[in-house]
Design an enzyme around this catalytic site. Structure first.
Site, PDB file in Angstrom:
ATOM      1  NE  ARG A  25      -1.839 -31.382  15.355  1.00 43.65           N
ATOM      2  CZ  ARG A  25      -2.063 -32.612  14.982  1.00 43.65           C
ATOM      3  NH1 ARG A  25      -1.991 -32.943  13.728  1.00 43.65           N
ATOM      4  NH2 ARG A  25      -2.404 -33.528  15.857  1.00 43.65           N
ATOM      5  CD  GLN A  26      -9.196 -26.555  15.857  1.00 42.14           C
ATOM      6  OE1 GLN A  26      -8.749 -25.483  15.459  1.00 42.14           O
ATOM      7  NE2 GLN A  26      -9.960 -26.652  16.909  1.00 42.14           N
ATOM      8  CB  SER A  27      -4.882 -32.474  16.876  1.00 49.72           C
ATOM      9  OG  SER A  27      -5.346 -32.576  18.197  1.00 49.72           O
ATOM     10  CB  SER A  28      -9.147 -35.480  15.594  1.00 50.81           C
ATOM     11  OG  SER A  28      -8.086 -36.351  15.873  1.00 50.81           O
TER      12      SER A  28
END
Ligand SMILES: [Zn+2]
Length: 700
Positions: A25-28
Site C-alpha cells: 500500500r502507499q501510505s501518506s
C-alpha cells in the site's frame, strides 16, 4: 542487528507450512519520506520471501489498497483480508514495507502485530525479520516506531515552520478560490476572465441586498445563472467549469476572507477523528495563524466581510435554541424573527395555518410547551399586529417615503442591467467555445474520419449549448422588459411619492416587505391582556407603545354584513334555507368569510342573527301543520302528503327535508276522500282548478 544476522533461526517448519502474504500500500507516511519507487521496493520483498524458503506460488500479494488514501482500516479491504488470514492461522509470514514505522503510527498495524504474536506469524520488512511473539522483537518494533515518529515530527515541524514564516510575510502561494488568480509576478489579482469577475461581483451584490445565502442561491436559479468552479485535481486542474450555484458553495464563498482581499493562513486545522479519518476543522478568526487584511484586491471590503460574518452567524443562530433574528422568509408574517413574548421574554415563533385558501399567521410563544410540556404561553393572531405595524411604519416614514420608493426603482433597474451583463457573457463564452470547435473541425484532415466525426459531434454539441444560452438570454430579456415596460415604469413613478401604495402592492413580495420592517425595527414585544400591548423598539433606539383592541374572535370575523342579513330576512318569506342560499349566490352576495352561501351557512347566520324561522313565518300566516291538516280534512297524515304531492292541496316547504305547512282549503273545492275518481285523474282536475285563468280561457 540480531534479526538481520540470524533470520533463519526464527523461521521454523510450521512457518514455512503456512503461506506468505505481501501487503502493498502507499501510505501518506511513506510518501513524506520516499514517494518514488516504493511500489517496486515492495514487490522486491517477494524475492526475499522466496529466498527465505517460501515457494513463489505461495507468496500472495494483497495490493487492492494501492492508491487508497483512507486512514482507517474500514476503507481498506486488502488490509481486512490480511488480518483475517493472519487471524485464521493461514499466514506464516507477513511482508510489508516499513512495517516498524507503521506499527508505531497506525493503530491498525498495531493490532495486526498483536494478532501476529498470538498466531506466531513472522513479519518481514526491508530492515529485517521480526517474530512478534518474542519480547525482544516486539520491543525493537516499538522502539523503532517511536524513533520514526520523532523523526517525522521534526520533519513536519521544520516544514510547517518554513511555511508559516513564508505565510507571515504573506508570500505563501496558497491555491486561490475561483475569482482570484496569481499574475505573472505572483501577485494576487482579480480573475482576468470578465465573466467570472462579474458573476462573483453579482453574487456579493445579491447577498448584500438579501442578507441570506439561500436567497442568493434562489436568485441565481431563478435567473438561470451559472456559477464558476475551478477544478483542482489531476490533469484537469485549473480548468474552469460552470454549473448551478449550490448552497454549500455559496456559504464557502461568503466565509472565505480571500474575497475581501485578506491573506489568511491556518483557517482550518486537520484533526484526527475517532473513525480514524482526518477531518478539517474550521478555526475561529482569533485562532488563525496569519491574517493580513487588505493584502490584495478583493470583491468586498474587509469591514463588509466582517458584517457578512455577523449576519451569517445571526442567521445560523436562527436554527438554534433561541431562534434569534432569522432572515426574512417568504411567508406573510411581517414580524417573523423579531417578535418577543412580553409574558416570559422569549422569542415567539410563527405558526401558519390555512384558512379557506389563504395563509394566516399566528405569533406563538411555545418554548415552554416544547421544552417542558407546559401549555402554550400566549398565542396572538398575526394579522392585527401586522396591519398595525404596517400603518405605523407608513405614518412614521412619511418624509423618507420618496427616497425609499425611488431607491427601489433605481435598484430594480441596476439589478437588471447587472444580470443582463452576466447573461450576455454566458452567451459570449458559448459562442467562443462553438467557434473553437468549428476551427478544430476545419483544421482536421477530412479523410481522418474518426477524428473528424468526433470533432463534428463536439461542434454540434457546442452549437446546441450556444443556442440554449442565447434563447435563455432572449427569454429573460423579454421577461425583464415585461417587468419593467413603460406602463410599469409609469406606475413606479407614481409610487415614488406613495409608499403606502408600494406597501400594499400585491406585487411587492412578503420578503421585501419584511426586509423593510427588519431594517427599521429591532424587535416587537407583545403582551396579551385586556388589550393587546405592543412595544416597538426601532433600530435607531426610539421606542413606541401601542394598545390594540384584542383581535376579534372567530365568529366575529366571520360575521355576515348587515345588508346581507336583511336580504336573508326578506328571502326567508319566500324560500327555504337552500333556496335563500341559491338566491343570494345569484345576487352575488358572499358570506362573512367571502364564500358562496350554502344551506348550512344560511341556517347559521339565521340562528346567529335571531331571524324568525321560515316555519314560524308560515305559521303566522295561518298555515296548518301536517297533523292539523289531517284533522281538518279527516284523513291520515300520509294521505295529506300524497294529496299534496298530487297537487290536490297546497303546501309550502319550511325546510329542506320538504316538510310543509298547508293552506287550509277553502271554497267549493274541498277535496274529499273517495270521490269516485282515480287519484291520477283527480290530480289532473285539481291542476285545472288551481288555474282559474285557464278555465276562463276554456269557457270563452
Ligand atoms: Zn411567553
Amino acid at each position: 542487528m540480531m534479526s538481520d544476522r540470524e533470520p533463519q533461526h526464527k523461521i521454523r517448519a510450521d512457518h514455512l507450512r503456512r503461506d506468505a502474504f505481501l501487503y502493498i500500500r502507499q501510505s501518506s507516511l511513506q510518501q513524506v519520506f520516499n514517494n518514488t519507487e516504493s511500489t517496486q521496493r515492495q514487490y522486491a520483498l517477494r524475492q526475499r520471501a522466496v529466498a527465505l524458503g517460501w515457494p513463489i506460488d505461495r507468496v500472495h500479494v494483497i495490493d487492492s489498497d494501492l492508491g487508497q488514501s483512507g486512514a482507517s482500516a474500514v476503507d481498506r479491504h486488502g488490509f481486512q483480508k490480511l488480518v483475517a488470514e493472519v487471524g485464521m492461522g493461514n499466514a506464516g509470514i507477513v511482508l510489508g514495507l516499513e512495517v516498524s514505522r507503521l506499527a508505531r503510527n497506525s493503530s491498525d498495524w498495531h493490532r495486526l502485530l498483536e494478532i501476529c504474536a498470538l498466531s506466531e506469524t513472522l513479519i518481514l520488512d526491508e530492515d529485517g525479520l521480526y517474530d512478534p511473539s518474542h519480547f525482544n522483537d516486539r520491543l525493537l518494533l516499538g522502539l523503532k516506531g517511536t524513533m520514526s515518529e520523532a523523526e517525522l515530527h521534526v520533519l513536519r515541524a521544520r516544514l510547517q515552520g518554513g511555511l508559516r514564516n513564508k505565510a507571515r510575510r504573506g508570500e505563501l502561494q496558497i491555491p486561490l478560490p475561483v475569482g482570484l488568480a496569481y499574475d505573472d509576478a505572483g501577485r494576487v489579482v482579480l480573475e482576468p476572465d470578465a465573466q467570472v469577475q462579474s458573476t462573483i461581483k453579482l453574487f456579493f451584490q445579491v447577498y448584500q441586498r438579501t442578507g441570506s445565502a439561500c436567497a442568493v442561491v434562489q436568485h441565481f436559479h431563478q435567473q438561470q445563472l451559472n456559477f464558476p468552479r475551478r477544478l483542482r485535481l489531476r490533469e484537469r486542474a485549473g480548468r474552469l467549469v460552470w454549473g448551478p450555484l449550490q448552497h454549500s458553495r455559496a456559504l464557502q464563498v461568503l466565509h472565505n476572507p480571500r474575497y475581501a482581499g485578506a491573506f489568511v493562513f491556518g483557517r482550518t486545522r486537520a484533526r484526527r477523528l475517532p473513525s480514524g479519518r482526518t477531518g478539517l476543522v474550521n478555526q475561529p478568526q482569533e485562532a488563525w495563524h496569519v491574517l493580513l487584511p487588505d493584502a490584495h484586491p478583493g470583491y468586498i471590503t474587509w469591514s463588509q466581510y466582517q458584517d457578512n460574518q455577523r449576519v451569517l452567524r445571526a442567521n445560523a443562530l436562527a436554527h438554534g435554541q433561541d431562534r434569534r433574528k432569522s432572515p426574512p422568509h417568504q411567508g406573510p408574517a411581517l414580524l417573523q424573527g423579531i417578535v418577543v413574548c412580553g409574558a416570559c421574554g422569549r422569542r415567539m415563533t410563527v405558526r401558519y395555518h390555512h384558512r379557506y385558501g389563504t395563509l394566516v399567521a399566528d405569533y406563538v410563544c411555545q418554548h415552554d410547551r416544547i421544552a417542558n410540556g407546559r401549555s402554550v404561553c400566549q398565542v396572538i393572531p398575526g394579522r392585527t399586529i401586522d396591519l398595525a405595524i404596517g400603518e405605523l411604519l407608513l405614518k412614521t416614514l412619511r418624509p423618507e417615503a420618496i427616497e425609499l420608493a425611488y431607491g427601489v426603482q433605481q435598484e430594480i433597474r441596476e439589478r437588471q442591467a447587472e444580470i443582463a451583463k452576466v447573461r450576455q457573457q454566458q452567451v459570449e463564452r458559448a459562442r467562443y467555445e462553438a467557434d473553437l470547435s468549428r476551427e478544430r473541425f476545419m483544421r482536421v484532415d477530412p479523410n481522418n474520419r474518426l477524428v473528424a466525426d468526433s470533432l463534428e459531434a463536439d461542434w454540434n454539441e457546442k452549437l446546441r449549448a450556444l443556442n440554449t444560452a442565447q434563447e435563455t438570454a432572449n427569454q429573460q430579456m423579454k421577461q425583464d422588459a415585461a417587468v419593467f415596460d413603460d406602463e410599469t415604469r409609469r406606475s413606479v413613478m407614481k409610487l415614488v411619492d406613495d409608499l403606502p401604495a408600494l406597501w400594499g402592492n400585491p406585487h411587492v413580495c412578503n420578503r421585501d416587505r419584511k426586509r423593510i420592517v427588519h431594517l427599521l425595527i429591532e424587535d416587537v414585544t407583545l403582551i396579551r391582556g385586556k388589550e393587546l400591548q405592543v412595544n416597538i423598539r426601532f433600530k435607531a433606539g426610539a421606542t413606541k407603545m401601542m394598545s390594540l383592541p384584542l383581535p376579534m374572535n372567530a365568529w366575529q370575523q366571520r360575521e355576515t354584513s348587515a345588508e346581507v342579513i336583511a336580504q336573508i330576512d326578506r328571502l326567508l318569506e319566500e324560500y327555504t334555507d337552500s333556496g335563500v342560499a341559491a338566491e343570494l349566490n345569484r345576487l352575488g352576495c358572499t358570506s362573512g368569510m367571502k364564500r358562496l352561501f350554502t344551506r348550512l351557512i344560511v341556517a347559521r347566520v339565521r340562528r346567529d342573527s335571531q331571524l324568525v324561522s321560515r316555519e314560524v313565518r308560515l305559521r303566522n300566516r295561518g298555515l296548518l301543520t301536517l297533523k292539523a291538516m289531517a284533522q281538518h280534512l279527516g284523513i291520515s297524515t300520509t294521505c295529506v302528503k300524497i294529496w299534496h304531492a298530487k297537487g290536490l292541496i297546497v303546501g309550502h316547504a319550511y325546510n329542506d327535508k320538504n316538510e310543509c305547512l298547508y293552506e287550509a282549503p277553502a271554497g267549493p273545492n274541498i277535496p274529499r276522500k273517495s270521490q269516485g275518481l282515480k287519484l291520477s285523474d283527480r290530480a289532473q282536475a285539481a291542476k285545472v282548478i288551481s288555474h282559474p285563468s285557464n278555465e276562463v280561457h276554456h269557457a270563452s
